[in-house]
Design a protein around this motif. Sequence first.
Motif, PDB file in Angstrom:
ATOM      1  N   VAL A   7       0.868  -1.171   0.000  1.00 40.80           N
ATOM      2  CA  VAL A   7       0.000   0.000   0.000  1.00 40.80           C
ATOM      3  C   VAL A   7       0.906   1.222   0.000  1.00 40.80           C
ATOM      4  O   VAL A   7       1.727   1.397   0.900  1.00 40.80           O
ATOM      5  CB  VAL A   7      -0.922   0.021   1.240  1.00 40.80           C
ATOM      6  CG1 VAL A   7      -1.720   1.322   1.293  1.00 40.80           C
ATOM      7  CG2 VAL A   7      -1.843  -1.181   1.241  1.00 40.80           C
ATOM      8  N   TYR A   9       1.244   5.108   0.513  1.00 40.75           N
ATOM      9  CA  TYR A   9       0.532   6.203   1.170  1.00 40.75           C
ATOM     10  C   TYR A   9       1.269   7.491   0.867  1.00 40.75           C
ATOM     11  O   TYR A   9       2.402   7.693   1.316  1.00 40.75           O
ATOM     12  CB  TYR A   9       0.456   5.960   2.673  1.00 40.75           C
ATOM     13  CG  TYR A   9      -0.424   6.928   3.439  1.00 40.75           C
ATOM     14  CD1 TYR A   9      -1.495   7.592   2.847  1.00 40.75           C
ATOM     15  CD2 TYR A   9      -0.188   7.161   4.784  1.00 40.75           C
ATOM     16  CE1 TYR A   9      -2.300   8.456   3.570  1.00 40.75           C
ATOM     17  CE2 TYR A   9      -0.996   8.014   5.524  1.00 40.75           C
ATOM     18  CZ  TYR A   9      -2.046   8.664   4.908  1.00 40.75           C
ATOM     19  OH  TYR A   9      -2.842   9.513   5.637  1.00 40.75           O
ATOM     20  N   GLU A  11       1.407  11.096   1.669  1.00 41.52           N
ATOM     21  CA  GLU A  11       0.929  11.934   2.780  1.00 41.52           C
ATOM     22  C   GLU A  11       2.121  12.646   3.405  1.00 41.52           C
ATOM     23  O   GLU A  11       3.137  12.015   3.702  1.00 41.52           O
ATOM     24  CB  GLU A  11       0.242  11.039   3.817  1.00 41.52           C
ATOM     25  CG  GLU A  11      -0.032  11.647   5.159  1.00 41.52           C
ATOM     26  CD  GLU A  11      -1.074  12.737   5.124  1.00 41.52           C
ATOM     27  OE1 GLU A  11      -0.687  13.924   5.274  1.00 41.52           O
ATOM     28  OE2 GLU A  11      -2.265  12.416   4.973  1.00 41.52           O
ATOM     29  N   ASN A  16      -0.310  11.484  10.596  1.00 39.11           N
ATOM     30  CA  ASN A  16      -1.167  10.636   9.759  1.00 39.11           C
ATOM     31  C   ASN A  16      -0.405   9.420   9.254  1.00 39.11           C
ATOM     32  O   ASN A  16      -0.955   8.322   9.179  1.00 39.11           O
ATOM     33  CB  ASN A  16      -1.735  11.428   8.582  1.00 39.11           C
ATOM     34  CG  ASN A  16      -2.763  12.446   9.015  1.00 39.11           C
ATOM     35  OD1 ASN A  16      -3.305  12.375  10.112  1.00 39.11           O
ATOM     36  ND2 ASN A  16      -3.029  13.407   8.150  1.00 39.11           N
ATOM     37  N   MET A  17       0.864   9.612   8.923  1.00 38.75           N
ATOM     38  CA  MET A  17       1.688   8.501   8.440  1.00 38.75           C
ATOM     39  C   MET A  17       1.879   7.462   9.544  1.00 38.75           C
ATOM     40  O   MET A  17       1.762   6.263   9.308  1.00 38.75           O
ATOM     41  CB  MET A  17       3.044   9.006   7.936  1.00 38.75           C
ATOM     42  CG  MET A  17       3.877   7.943   7.250  1.00 38.75           C
ATOM     43  SD  MET A  17       3.137   7.258   5.742  1.00 38.75           S
ATOM     44  CE  MET A  17       3.361   8.626   4.604  1.00 38.75           C
ATOM     45  N   MET A  20      -1.276   5.453   9.971  1.00 37.62           N
ATOM     46  CA  MET A  20      -1.450   4.475   8.898  1.00 37.62           C
ATOM     47  C   MET A  20      -0.488   3.301   9.073  1.00 37.62           C
ATOM     48  O   MET A  20      -0.861   2.153   8.816  1.00 37.62           O
ATOM     49  CB  MET A  20      -1.240   5.136   7.531  1.00 37.62           C
ATOM     50  CG  MET A  20      -1.661   4.255   6.385  1.00 37.62           C
ATOM     51  SD  MET A  20      -3.403   3.745   6.450  1.00 37.62           S
ATOM     52  CE  MET A  20      -4.240   5.332   6.310  1.00 37.62           C
ATOM     53  N   GLU A  21       0.719   3.560   9.513  1.00 35.96           N
ATOM     54  CA  GLU A  21       1.667   2.473   9.770  1.00 35.96           C
ATOM     55  C   GLU A  21       1.083   1.510  10.798  1.00 35.96           C
ATOM     56  O   GLU A  21       1.195   0.292  10.651  1.00 35.96           O
ATOM     57  CB  GLU A  21       3.007   3.035  10.262  1.00 35.96           C
ATOM     58  CG  GLU A  21       3.811   3.692   9.176  1.00 35.96           C
ATOM     59  CD  GLU A  21       5.018   4.470   9.695  1.00 35.96           C
ATOM     60  OE1 GLU A  21       5.124   4.701  10.927  1.00 35.96           O
ATOM     61  OE2 GLU A  21       5.844   4.867   8.863  1.00 35.96           O
ATOM     62  N   LEU A  32       3.575  -1.132   3.937  1.00 39.84           N
ATOM     63  CA  LEU A  32       3.273   0.273   3.692  1.00 39.84           C
ATOM     64  C   LEU A  32       4.483   0.943   3.051  1.00 39.84           C
ATOM     65  O   LEU A  32       5.594   0.873   3.573  1.00 39.84           O
ATOM     66  CB  LEU A  32       2.908   0.995   4.986  1.00 39.84           C
ATOM     67  CG  LEU A  32       2.488   2.451   4.804  1.00 39.84           C
ATOM     68  CD1 LEU A  32       1.149   2.537   4.070  1.00 39.84           C
ATOM     69  CD2 LEU A  32       2.402   3.158   6.144  1.00 39.84           C
ATOM     70  N   PRO A  34       5.735   4.553   2.285  1.00 42.96           N
ATOM     71  CA  PRO A  34       5.429   5.957   2.562  1.00 42.96           C
ATOM     72  C   PRO A  34       6.062   6.897   1.538  1.00 42.96           C
ATOM     73  O   PRO A  34       7.172   6.655   1.056  1.00 42.96           O
ATOM     74  CB  PRO A  34       6.056   6.175   3.945  1.00 42.96           C
ATOM     75  CG  PRO A  34       7.203   5.219   3.993  1.00 42.96           C
ATOM     76  CD  PRO A  34       6.800   4.030   3.141  1.00 42.96           C
ATOM     77  N   LEU A  54      -3.080   5.204  -1.339  1.00 35.43           N
ATOM     78  CA  LEU A  54      -3.839   6.098  -0.467  1.00 35.43           C
ATOM     79  C   LEU A  54      -3.272   7.488  -0.695  1.00 35.43           C
ATOM     80  O   LEU A  54      -2.049   7.677  -0.606  1.00 35.43           O
ATOM     81  CB  LEU A  54      -3.694   5.692   0.995  1.00 35.43           C
ATOM     82  CG  LEU A  54      -4.126   4.272   1.343  1.00 35.43           C
ATOM     83  CD1 LEU A  54      -3.793   3.962   2.800  1.00 35.43           C
ATOM     84  CD2 LEU A  54      -5.609   4.073   1.068  1.00 35.43           C
ATOM     85  N   ASP A  56      -3.402  11.711  -0.068  1.00 34.28           N
ATOM     86  CA  ASP A  56      -3.822  12.958   0.554  1.00 34.28           C
ATOM     87  C   ASP A  56      -3.887  14.015  -0.549  1.00 34.28           C
ATOM     88  O   ASP A  56      -3.177  13.911  -1.556  1.00 34.28           O
ATOM     89  CB  ASP A  56      -2.812  13.359   1.633  1.00 34.28           C
ATOM     90  CG  ASP A  56      -3.202  14.630   2.360  1.00 34.28           C
ATOM     91  OD1 ASP A  56      -4.387  14.782   2.721  1.00 34.28           O
ATOM     92  OD2 ASP A  56      -2.327  15.497   2.559  1.00 34.28           O
TER      93      ASP A  56
END
Length: 128
Positions: A7, A9, A11, A16-17, A20-21, A32, A34, A54, A56
């Motif tokens: 996934v 992300y 962001e 927020n990171m 999500m982690e 994940l 990032p 995902l 932002d």
Amino acid sequence: MPKDAAVLYIEDNASNMRLMERLISYRSGTLLLPAERGAIGLQLARDRHPGLVLLDLNLPDMAGLDVLRELRADPRTTGIPVVVLSADATYQSMQRLLDAGATAYLTKPFELDEFLAMLDRLLGSRQS
């Protein structure tokens, strides 16, 4: 769910990171990836071809809408599901992103059960 699903992300907010982690850590075999900037996220999407992005909307280097448009325009990334995560809950914003090719639009703060179900559905339905 496919083994070792990734996934991405995109962001720039560290809190927020981290959240999500933690959420992704509950999904065995899910990695994940990032990215704090849109350009980094685009490159990761092209190089790693994650099962889900995902996204932002408010990024330091480019608008999330532009990231989405580039993902949809590139043959390497056009089929990757993209879920927008944003605090902007206006109908106009949601519709603009969905019309541009977003798979789903979740407003922050999102419902945990809804998010995890969406994650399982999108990663589980991905063709390898």
